[in-house]
Design a protein around this motif. Structure first.
Motif, PDB file in Angstrom:
ATOM      1  N   GLN A 193     -44.477  61.670  37.465  1.00  0.00           N
ATOM      2  CA  GLN A 193     -46.002  61.041  37.000  1.00  0.00           C
ATOM      3  C   GLN A 193     -46.231  61.869  37.512  1.00  0.00           C
ATOM      4  O   GLN A 193     -46.537  63.022  37.918  1.00  0.00           O
ATOM      5  CB  GLN A 193     -45.638  59.649  37.993  1.00  0.00           C
ATOM      6  CG  GLN A 193     -46.410  60.242  40.034  1.00  0.00           C
ATOM      7  CD  GLN A 193     -46.689  58.850  40.856  1.00  0.00           C
ATOM      8  OE1 GLN A 193     -46.993  58.118  40.269  1.00  0.00           O
ATOM      9  NE2 GLN A 193     -47.069  59.807  42.002  1.00  0.00           N
ATOM     10  N   THR A 194     -47.656  62.055  36.916  1.00  0.00           N
ATOM     11  CA  THR A 194     -48.599  62.914  36.966  1.00  0.00           C
ATOM     12  C   THR A 194     -49.417  62.826  37.591  1.00  0.00           C
ATOM     13  O   THR A 194     -49.378  62.281  38.829  1.00  0.00           O
ATOM     14  CB  THR A 194     -49.856  62.738  35.722  1.00  0.00           C
ATOM     15  OG1 THR A 194     -51.068  61.464  36.033  1.00  0.00           O
ATOM     16  CG2 THR A 194     -49.811  62.595  34.236  1.00  0.00           C
ATOM     17  N   VAL A 195     -49.483  64.407  38.159  1.00  0.00           N
ATOM     18  CA  VAL A 195     -50.576  64.947  39.491  1.00  0.00           C
ATOM     19  C   VAL A 195     -52.255  65.240  39.062  1.00  0.00           C
ATOM     20  O   VAL A 195     -52.453  66.508  38.152  1.00  0.00           O
ATOM     21  CB  VAL A 195     -49.570  65.735  40.072  1.00  0.00           C
ATOM     22  CG1 VAL A 195     -50.762  66.418  41.414  1.00  0.00           C
ATOM     23  CG2 VAL A 195     -48.383  65.212  40.571  1.00  0.00           C
ATOM     24  N   PRO A 196     -52.788  64.817  38.980  1.00  0.00           N
ATOM     25  CA  PRO A 196     -53.343  63.465  40.037  1.00  0.00           C
ATOM     26  C   PRO A 196     -52.600  61.963  39.170  1.00  0.00           C
ATOM     27  O   PRO A 196     -52.320  61.972  37.410  1.00  0.00           O
ATOM     28  CB  PRO A 196     -54.571  63.265  40.337  1.00  0.00           C
ATOM     29  CG  PRO A 196     -55.412  64.157  38.961  1.00  0.00           C
ATOM     30  CD  PRO A 196     -54.599  65.355  38.901  1.00  0.00           C
ATOM     31  N   ALA A 197     -52.538  61.258  40.109  1.00  0.00           N
ATOM     32  CA  ALA A 197     -52.000  60.248  39.090  1.00  0.00           C
ATOM     33  C   ALA A 197     -52.745  59.023  38.197  1.00  0.00           C
ATOM     34  O   ALA A 197     -52.040  59.215  36.740  1.00  0.00           O
ATOM     35  CB  ALA A 197     -51.424  58.886  40.667  1.00  0.00           C
ATOM     36  N   GLU A 198     -54.384  59.147  38.160  1.00  0.00           N
ATOM     37  CA  GLU A 198     -54.724  58.741  37.073  1.00  0.00           C
ATOM     38  C   GLU A 198     -55.920  60.060  37.357  1.00  0.00           C
ATOM     39  O   GLU A 198     -56.607  60.744  38.017  1.00  0.00           O
ATOM     40  CB  GLU A 198     -56.044  57.733  37.859  1.00  0.00           C
ATOM     41  CG  GLU A 198     -55.498  56.502  38.394  1.00  0.00           C
ATOM     42  CD  GLU A 198     -55.921  55.484  38.775  1.00  0.00           C
ATOM     43  OE1 GLU A 198     -57.133  56.162  38.881  1.00  0.00           O
ATOM     44  OE2 GLU A 198     -55.857  54.559  39.463  1.00  0.00           O
ATOM     45  N   LEU A 199     -55.689  60.843  36.176  1.00  0.00           N
ATOM     46  CA  LEU A 199     -56.404  61.602  34.956  1.00  0.00           C
ATOM     47  C   LEU A 199     -57.615  61.035  34.658  1.00  0.00           C
ATOM     48  O   LEU A 199     -57.817  59.563  33.833  1.00  0.00           O
ATOM     49  CB  LEU A 199     -55.990  62.622  33.804  1.00  0.00           C
ATOM     50  CG  LEU A 199     -54.005  63.027  34.685  1.00  0.00           C
ATOM     51  CD1 LEU A 199     -53.314  63.365  33.562  1.00  0.00           C
ATOM     52  CD2 LEU A 199     -54.592  64.446  35.547  1.00  0.00           C
ATOM     53  N   PRO A 200     -58.974  61.993  34.045  1.00  0.00           N
ATOM     54  CA  PRO A 200     -59.692  61.680  34.208  1.00  0.00           C
ATOM     55  C   PRO A 200     -59.914  61.326  32.467  1.00  0.00           C
ATOM     56  O   PRO A 200     -59.637  61.886  31.697  1.00  0.00           O
ATOM     57  CB  PRO A 200     -60.625  62.593  33.920  1.00  0.00           C
ATOM     58  CG  PRO A 200     -60.335  63.707  35.308  1.00  0.00           C
ATOM     59  CD  PRO A 200     -59.058  63.066  35.482  1.00  0.00           C
ATOM     60  N   GLY A 201     -60.513  60.284  32.272  1.00  0.00           N
ATOM     61  CA  GLY A 201     -60.904  59.586  31.189  1.00  0.00           C
ATOM     62  C   GLY A 201     -59.941  59.373  30.303  1.00  0.00           C
ATOM     63  O   GLY A 201     -59.283  59.943  28.992  1.00  0.00           O
ATOM     64  N   THR A 202     -58.785  58.902  30.847  1.00  0.00           N
ATOM     65  CA  THR A 202     -57.390  58.840  30.548  1.00  0.00           C
ATOM     66  C   THR A 202     -56.506  57.908  30.400  1.00  0.00           C
ATOM     67  O   THR A 202     -56.372  57.183  31.865  1.00  0.00           O
ATOM     68  CB  THR A 202     -56.230  60.427  30.641  1.00  0.00           C
ATOM     69  OG1 THR A 202     -57.313  61.591  29.912  1.00  0.00           O
ATOM     70  CG2 THR A 202     -55.461  60.413  29.987  1.00  0.00           C
ATOM     71  N   THR A 203     -56.117  57.792  29.693  1.00  0.00           N
ATOM     72  CA  THR A 203     -54.674  56.526  30.483  1.00  0.00           C
ATOM     73  C   THR A 203     -53.447  56.677  30.398  1.00  0.00           C
ATOM     74  O   THR A 203     -52.964  57.722  30.623  1.00  0.00           O
ATOM     75  CB  THR A 203     -54.376  55.176  28.605  1.00  0.00           C
ATOM     76  OG1 THR A 203     -54.372  55.974  27.772  1.00  0.00           O
ATOM     77  CG2 THR A 203     -55.779  54.691  28.268  1.00  0.00           C
ATOM     78  N   LYS A 204     -52.600  55.733  31.742  1.00  0.00           N
ATOM     79  CA  LYS A 204     -51.777  56.711  32.375  1.00  0.00           C
ATOM     80  C   LYS A 204     -50.680  57.311  31.144  1.00  0.00           C
ATOM     81  O   LYS A 204     -50.745  56.538  30.344  1.00  0.00           O
ATOM     82  CB  LYS A 204     -51.424  55.275  33.033  1.00  0.00           C
ATOM     83  CG  LYS A 204     -50.335  55.645  33.839  1.00  0.00           C
ATOM     84  CD  LYS A 204     -49.271  54.831  34.712  1.00  0.00           C
ATOM     85  CE  LYS A 204     -48.676  55.022  35.652  1.00  0.00           C
ATOM     86  NZ  LYS A 204     -47.772  53.878  36.009  1.00  0.00           N
ATOM     87  N   ILE A 205     -50.014  58.246  31.623  1.00  0.00           N
ATOM     88  CA  ILE A 205     -49.525  58.966  30.818  1.00  0.00           C
ATOM     89  C   ILE A 205     -48.247  58.967  31.252  1.00  0.00           C
ATOM     90  O   ILE A 205     -47.551  59.213  32.938  1.00  0.00           O
ATOM     91  CB  ILE A 205     -49.855  60.436  30.723  1.00  0.00           C
ATOM     92  CG1 ILE A 205     -51.183  60.599  29.512  1.00  0.00           C
ATOM     93  CG2 ILE A 205     -48.454  61.543  29.791  1.00  0.00           C
ATOM     94  CD1 ILE A 205     -51.312  61.755  29.329  1.00  0.00           C
TER      95      ILE A 205
END
Length: 791
Positions: free
Chosen positions: A413-425
Motif C-alpha cells: 500500500q502507498t505511504v502514506p495510505a491516503e495521498l493528497p488529492g488522489t484516489t486510492k492507488i
C-alpha cells in the motif's frame, strides 16, 4: 429746421434713421478690418505654395535619382514547387506545390494578354509604369489609415514579385520605392518584356505562371487557350485561393469579359453574350499524398510552419526540404504494425515513433494506412494517458534526488495510505510489503512509484519539472495537475501515468536514458535549402536533463523489464531496456523501449463508433462515419451520425505493443553494431520508505538466509561484517585468503580427495564445510499472473 429736414421725424436723424455719422467714431472700421487681418496677402500664398511644391518635388527628384533599378531576379520568381525528400537528400517523398514554366510573350495569345491588361491595368500600354489616379487613391487610403493598398499597375506588381531588393512589406516607404522602380523599368524595358515577366511570375492558384496555369486548369499550353479561358485565368489573378468554380470567381470572370469588351469593342464586343464560364479539369498538382507519404508531408509542413515557413511559401518558393525520415525504417515501421494489427478490427488504433536519442531526429513512424482517407497522424496527434510507461520519469527524479535503487519501497500500500488529492492507488497482484526500486520498476508496482513521488523533496513538482525537460507537453502536465472541464486534477496518479502523452513525445523522452541523461527535442526537418542557400538549418536543442549516473542506474532497472519483468523474454538479442504501460480497463497500452542507438514508442487504443441511440457501427478508414448513408441524410460533419467512444483493448502493454516494438527494433538494428549500456553507477543512498523485508528463518540455518540477503545487498549496515569469518573460496579476494594455495582454506567439494575432506560427506546438508546454496529471490512471481491496471 423744417419737419422734413435733418433732425425731423422724416429726416436722416429722425425715427428709424441712423442720424449723421460722427467723423471721430472709428469703431465700425475696426470691426470691418478684424477678420481681414487673418487672410494673408495673395502674393505670400503663391510664394508659399511655390516653395512647398519645389521642396516636395525636389525631395521626390532626389529620392527617384537615388533609387537604383534592380538587376537581380528573385529566386522565388522563377522557382517551381518544393521537393520533400527522405533523410538521404536524394529519394523524393513528394513534390509540394505547382511547377512553373517560363515562356516568351510570343507564346501567349493576344486575347490572353488583353484579358489580363483590361482587368488589371487598362492603361498599361499608355502609362509610364504607374497609374496616377490609382497611386493617389492608394496613398490617401494608406495615409488615412483605412488600409495599406498594394501595387496597382502591372509594372509595379511585376517589379515587386520579380526583382530582388523590393521587400514584401506593405508600407509607404516600400510603395514609394516601388513607384520609382516601376517608372525606371518602364523606361528601360519594353511593354512586352514587362508583361512577359509578369505573366511568368503571377500566382494563378494551382500554379505560378501562365503556362503552368494553363496546364493545371485546362490541360493545354498557353498558346491553346481560348478567349474565355484567358479571361478565366485573368480573373484568378486577384482571387488565386478561390475554388475552381466558386460563385465569386464566376462573378469576377464576368467582370473580365465586360472589361475586354470595353477595352476593344471591335474585337471582343460580343464576348459578354457568347463567352461561357469554362470547365476546368480536376486538380492535378504534382504532389502525391497517398499512403504514408501524406503523413510525412503533413508533419514536415507542421514543423516548417512552426519555424516560420508557411505552406504557401513551400508551394511557391522552390525549396529542397530534407526530412529526418529513413525510407527503410519507415517501411519497417509499417510492416511491424500491420503484421500485428491486420487481424484486428478497424477500430483498433496503433501509432509508432522512433527517434535517434543523440539528435532528436524522428527517423521513422507509423501514422496510418492512407493519409488521403484518414489524415489523423497517430504518433503525433493521439494524446493518451501514459500509464506505467510514465514511471521511468519518477525513477529518474528519485535518482536525481540522491536516492538509490537499493531503497526499500512499499509493495502493498502507498505511504502514506491516503495521498493528497488522489484516489486510492493499489496493485492487482500480491506483492511483498517491502521491495527494492529495481524490482518495483521491473514489475511495475503502482504503490511503490506513488510513494516514491511523495517522498521526493519537491514531491510531484520534481516529477513534472523533469518530465517537461524530457519533452512531455507542458500543457498536458498542467491539465493533469489542475484538471479540465471542471474536473479535479489527478494528484499522485501522475506517478503511475495519468498524464496524456503522444508516442513521439515518449520516444524522445526516453532519450534521457539512452543518451546519458541528454535530451534533444524531436524534429523532422534536417534542412531547407534554396539553390545553394540554407533557408532553415536543423534544430539543435541538446540539453542535460539528468546525470549520466542517474541515466545508467535507471537503464539498469529498465533492462530488468525485458529480462524478468512485465515484458520478460521479449528482448531483441542485444542490450535493450524499456517499460510497459496499461491503463485502467486496458483502454490504452504501451511499450517504450530503447537501445543506445534508437528509442521507439508504440501506443495502442480502441475507439468504438456509436450512434446517439447506442448502436455500434463500423468505422470508415478508422474514422466514425458522420452520415448514415441515406440520400437525404439529416446528419452533417458538425452533427454526425456516430461518435467515437474509447473501449477496452482487452490486452496489455506486454502484448501487441511490445510485439510491434520488438519486430520493428529487430529490423531497425539489423546490421548495426551492438552497443552496450554504461555500467550501473550505484549512485545515491538508500531512502527507505518502509523497512527491509524480514528474511525467512528456517530452523536449519538462519545464518544461511542472512548470507543470501547480504550477497544481494552488501551495502546494507547489517551486512558490513557478514563475510568475516567465512572460509576462503576459489578466487576469494579477502586479505585473509591471499597466499593460500594448494587448496588450503578452500571448502570441501563432492569427490574432493584432499585428506581433510575424507571424513565428511559434502552432499549432506548442514555440514560445516558445505557451501551455501544458490541465491533465491525474496519472492517469486509467476509469469502468468494477470498484470494490474496501469502496468
Amino acid at each position: 429746421m423744417g419737419p422734413g429736414g435733418p433732425g425731423g421725424s422724416d429726416g436722416p436723424g429722425g425715427p428709424g434713421g441712423r442720424g449723421p455719422r460722427d467723423p471721430f467714431d472709428d469703431d465700425d472700421d475696426e470691426k470691418r478690418r478684424d477678420w481681414k487681418r487673418f487672410i494673408p496677402n495673395w502674393k505670400i500664398v503663391v510664394a508659399g505654395f511655390t516653395i512647398l511644391a519645389a521642396g516636395v518635388f525636389g525631395m521626390i527628384a532626389v529620392a527617384y535619382a537615388n533609387t537604383p533599378v534592380p538587376k537581380v531576379t528573385q529566386d522565388e520568381a522563377l522557382a517551381q514547387g518544393s521537393g520533400i525528400y527522405y533523410s538521404d537528400g536524394k529519394t523524393l517523398i513528394s513534390h509540394y506545390g505547382a511547377p512553373r514554366e517560363i515562356i516568351p510573350i510570343s507564346d501567349v495569345p493576344e486575347h490572353v494578354r488583353d484579358a489580363v491588361v483590361s482587368i488589371e491595368n487598362k492603361t498599361f500600354y499608355q502609362d509610364s509604369g504607374i497609374s496616377v489616379p490609382g497611386m493617389a487613391r492608394s496613398v490617401w487610403m494608406t495615409a488615412t489609415g483605412q488600409q495599406l493598398q498594394g501595387a496597382s499597375t502591372i509594372t509595379q506588381q511585376m517589379a515587386r514579385n520579380y526583382y530582388d531588393g523590393l521587400s514584401q512589406d506593405v508600407s509607404i516607404k516600400r510603395k514609394l520605392k516601388e513607384i520609382f522602380v516601376a517608372v525606371k523599368l518602364d523606361k528601360e524595358l519594353t511593354k512586352d518584356k514587362i508583361l512577359e515577366q509578369y505573366l511568368n511570375t503571377v500566382n494563378f492558384g494551382r500554379a505560378y505562371g501562365i503556362q503552368a496555369a494553363a496546364k493545371a486548369y485546362f490541360k493545354k499550353t498557353a498558346k491553346q487557350l481560348t478567349p474565355a479561358e484567358g479571361a478565366y485565368l485573368a480573373a484568378r489573378i486577384q482571387t488565386p485561393a478561390l475554388e475552381a468554380d466558386s460563385p465569386q470567381l464566376q462573378g469576377r470572370f464576368k467582370d473580365v469579359i465586360n472589361a475586354m469588351a470595353a477595352y476593344n469593342p471591335g474585337k471582343y464586343g460580343s464576348l459578354p453574350t457568347t463567352a461561357k464560364f469554362p470547365k476546368t479539369i480536376k486538380s492535378s498538382i504534382n504532389q502525391d499524398l497517398s499512403g504514408s507519404k501524406g503523413y510525412m508531408v503533413e508533419v514536415a509542413l507542421r514543423e516548417l510552419d512552426k519555424r516560420g515557413i508557411q505552406a504557401d511559401k513551400v508551394e511557391s518558393q522552390g525549396y529542397k526540404i530534407v526530412t529526418t525520415f529513413d525510407r527503410k525504417l519507415m517501411l519497417a515501421a509499417k510492416k511491424a504494425v500491420k503484421a500485428t494489427t491486420n487481424g484486428m478490427a478497424k477500430d483498433f488504433h496503433a501509432g509508432l515513433a522512433a527517434v535517434d536519442p543523440k539528435t532528436g531526429r524522428v527517423v521513422a513512424f507509423y501514422g496510418g494506412d492512407d493519409y488521403e482517407h484518414d489524415p489523423w497522424n497517430e504518433p503525433f496527434d493521439s494524446r493518451k494517458q501514459a500509464a506505467s510507461a510514465f514511471k521511468p520519469y519518477v525513477l529518474a527524479a528519485w535518482l536525481e534526488a540522491g536516492y538509490s535503487l537499493n531503497s526499500w519501497v512499499p509493495g502493498k500500500q502507498t505511504v502514506p495510505a491516503e495521498l493528497p488529492g488522489t484516489t486510492k492507488i493499489s496493485n492487482d497482484e500480491v506483492v511483498n510489503p517491502s521491495i527494492d526500486v529495481t524490482y518495483a520498476t521491473a514489475h511495475s508496482i503502482n504503490t511503490a512509484f506513488a510513494s516514491m513521488a511523495f517522498a521526493l523533496p519537491g514531491k510531484l513538482g520534481d516529477v513534472r519539472s523533469l518530465a517537461e525537460q524530457a519533452g512531455i507537453s507542458e500543457t498536458a502536465l498542467k491539465q493533469d495537475e489542475k484538471g479540465v472541464n471542471g474536473e479535479h486534477g489527478h494528484g499522485y496518479q501522475l506517478a503511475i501515468g495519468s498524464v496524456g502523452v503522444t508516442p513521439v513525445e515518449q520516444a524522445a523522452g526516453y532519450s534521457i536514458f539512452a543518451n546519458k541523461g541528454l535530451h534533444a527535442d524531436y524534429h523532422v526537418i534536417k534542412s531547407v535549402t534554396q539553390g545553394k542557400t540554407t533557408v532553415l538549418p536543423e534544430l539543435k536543442s541538446l540539453r542535460q536533463v539528468i546525470s549520466e549516473e542517474s541515466a545508467a542506474d535507471a537503464t539498469s532497472a529498465m533492462e530488468e523489464v525485458l529480462k524478468v519483468g512485465t515484458a520478460a523474454g521479449k528482448g531483441i538479442g542485444r542490450p535493450a531496456a524499456g517499460k510497459t504501460g496499461t491503463n485502467n480497463d486496458e483502454k490504452e497500452a504501451w511499450f517504450v523501449g530503447f537501445t543506445p542507438q534508437l528509442s521507439t514508442a508504440v501506443g495502442m487504443y480502441r475507439e468504438e463508433c456509436r450512434t446517439k441511440k447506442g448502436k455500434v457501427v463500423q468505422p470508415e478508414y478508422s474514422n466514425c462515419p458522420w452520415s448514415d448513408g441515406k440520400k437525404n441524410s439529416k446528419y452533417t460533419p458538425q452533427k454526425p451520425y456516430s461518435l467515437p467512444y474509447e473501449v477496452s483493448l482487452r490486452f496489455q502493454g506486454a502484448g501487441p505493443p511490445t510485439t510491434i516494438w520488438r519486430a520493428f527494433m529487430t529490423a531497425a538494428m539489423e546490421g548495426k553494431p551492438v552497443e552496450q549500456f554504461p555500467q550501473k553507477a550505484l549512485i545515491g543512498s538508500p531512502n527507505d520508505i518502509v523497512g527491509p523485508p524480514a528474511p525467512p528463518k528456517p530452523p536449519e540455518d538462519q545464518n544461511q538466509n542472512q548470507g543470501q540477503f547480504c550477497q544481494q545487498h552488501p551495502d546494507r549496515p547489517q551486512c558490513q561484517n557478514q563475510n568475516q569469518g567465512q572460509q576462503c573460496q576459489p578466487g576469494d579476494q579477502r586479505p585473509e585468503c591471499q597466499g593460500q594455495g594448494q587448496g588450503q582454506g578452500q571448502q570441501c567439494q563432492p569427490g574432493d580427495t584432499r585428506p581433510q575432506c575424507q571424513a565428511t560427506d559434502p552432499n549432506q546438508p548442514n555440514q560445516p564445510n558445505q557451501p551455501n546454496q544458490p541465491n533465491t529471490p525474496v519472492t517469486t512471481q509467476s509469469d502468468n499472473l494477470r498484470r494490474f491496471a496501469r502496468r
